[in-house]
Scaffold this active site. Structure first.
Site, PDB file in Angstrom:
ATOM      1  N   THR A  69       3.710   3.295   1.443  1.00  0.00           N
ATOM      2  CA  THR A  69       3.653   1.838   1.501  1.00  0.00           C
ATOM      3  C   THR A  69       2.909   1.299   0.286  1.00  0.00           C
ATOM      4  O   THR A  69       2.723   2.014  -0.698  1.00  0.00           O
ATOM      5  CB  THR A  69       3.002   1.379   2.835  1.00  0.00           C
ATOM      6  OG1 THR A  69       3.170  -0.028   2.984  1.00  0.00           O
ATOM      7  CG2 THR A  69       1.516   1.698   2.894  1.00  0.00           C
ATOM      8  N   ASN A  70       2.495   0.025   0.315  1.00  0.00           N
ATOM      9  CA  ASN A  70       1.721  -0.566  -0.780  1.00  0.00           C
ATOM     10  C   ASN A  70       0.679  -1.517  -0.205  1.00  0.00           C
ATOM     11  O   ASN A  70       0.571  -1.667   1.012  1.00  0.00           O
ATOM     12  CB  ASN A  70       2.657  -1.273  -1.767  1.00  0.00           C
ATOM     13  CG  ASN A  70       3.490  -2.331  -1.081  1.00  0.00           C
ATOM     14  OD1 ASN A  70       2.961  -3.284  -0.526  1.00  0.00           O
ATOM     15  ND2 ASN A  70       4.815  -2.147  -1.082  1.00  0.00           N
ATOM     16  N   HIS A  71      -0.070  -2.192  -1.093  1.00  0.00           N
ATOM     17  CA  HIS A  71      -1.224  -2.988  -0.653  1.00  0.00           C
ATOM     18  C   HIS A  71      -0.888  -4.416  -0.246  1.00  0.00           C
ATOM     19  O   HIS A  71      -1.800  -5.209  -0.044  1.00  0.00           O
ATOM     20  CB  HIS A  71      -2.269  -3.052  -1.772  1.00  0.00           C
ATOM     21  CG  HIS A  71      -2.960  -1.748  -1.995  1.00  0.00           C
ATOM     22  ND1 HIS A  71      -3.737  -1.149  -1.029  1.00  0.00           N
ATOM     23  CD2 HIS A  71      -2.989  -0.927  -3.069  1.00  0.00           C
ATOM     24  CE1 HIS A  71      -4.216  -0.022  -1.498  1.00  0.00           C
ATOM     25  NE2 HIS A  71      -3.772   0.148  -2.730  1.00  0.00           N
TER      26      HIS A  71
END
Ligand code: CTP
Length: 232
Positions: free
Chosen positions: A28-30
């Site tokens: 995933t990412n932030h």
């Protein structure tokens, strides 16, 4: 009376996507989703019906004219948008979609064995690009460009490649902007190459600026085949 049935619809993607590796792990990412939700809030305040297709986020929003469709992966996000795109006057692609996903999602938890582990990734669907292919002249699409370098050039490339009407440029070089912050600093770019650089503002304010800009383009798009977006 302005009932839900005669309100204009806005479709928004928001948050990160999660690309599963196995039943317990994902890539995933932030992205916090704060920007996408702020845009949704701005459109709701202006009397639009909003369909918010959202990756997993902490941020909450409730309104009688809001439908939130929770998704995990990019494939799910694309599928969830599909039934709504044609009827959306304005679509805002605010999600931080993972560009790649694991080539396969393993059914059972991957056990550790060797000292090294190779992961094969394949390209995800580009949601904005796919809808850009079928967008009509009376529809407006807004996308984001999060850039670390060659910001304006990369943003313009995204505007044209994805058939967007507006691109919102975010630079990672700006302090207190982008992922996780409650503030953002954006430049709005239209198809006439007009740039409007805004100062650092709360994401709520930035959401309103983006909604206003999209509504202006949409007003000129309504009855003509050519969109003049001089007024951003
Ligand atoms: N986008 C999308 N689907 C993807 C990737 C991006 O809908 N698979 C949308 C984003 O929501 C954003 C715009 O496209 O509005 C640009 O996203 P960004 O991640 O900045 O660009 P990419 O096209 O992924 O290019 P790169 O990561 O190489 O900069």
């Amino acid at each position: 009376m302005n009932t839900l049935a005669n309100k204009n619809t806005v479709l928004i993607t928001a948050g990160p996507t999660r690309e599963a590796l196995d039943p317990v792990r994902y890539i995933t990412n932030h992205s916090s989703g704060k920007m996408g939700y702020a845009i949704a809030a701005a459109f709701l305040e202006k009397g639009y019906r909003v369909i918010l297709v959202s990756g997993p986020v902490e941020v909450k929003l409730a309104h009688p004219d809001l439908t939130i469709i929770p998704v995990n992966s990019a494939d799910e996000m694309y599928a969830a948008c599909m039934p709504y795109f044609a009827s959306a006057k304005i679509t805002v692609f605010a999600a931080a979609v993972a560009d790649y996903k694991p080539a396969e999602t393993v059914l059972y938890k991957i056990k550790k064995s060797d000292a090294e582990f190779d992961l094969k990734m394949v390209k995800n669907v580009d949601i904005a690009y796919q809808f850009g292919l079928i967008k009509r002249n009376d529809q407006v699409a807004v996308g984001f460009a999060l850039e670390t370098n060659n910001e304006e050039q990369n943003a313009l490339k995204k505007l044209y490649t994805k058939n967007l009407d507006l691109v919102i440029l975010n630079s990672t070089q700006d302090e207190n902007a982008t992922f996780g912050f409650d503030t953002n600093k954006i430049t709005i770019i239209n198809r006439d190459f007009l740039f409007r650089a805004l100062p650092l503002k709360s994401k709520a304010e930035v959401g309103k600026d983006i909604a206003d800009a999209a509504i202006k383009v949409s007003a000129t798009a309504k009855n003509s085949t050519v969109k003049t977006s001089q007024l951003i």
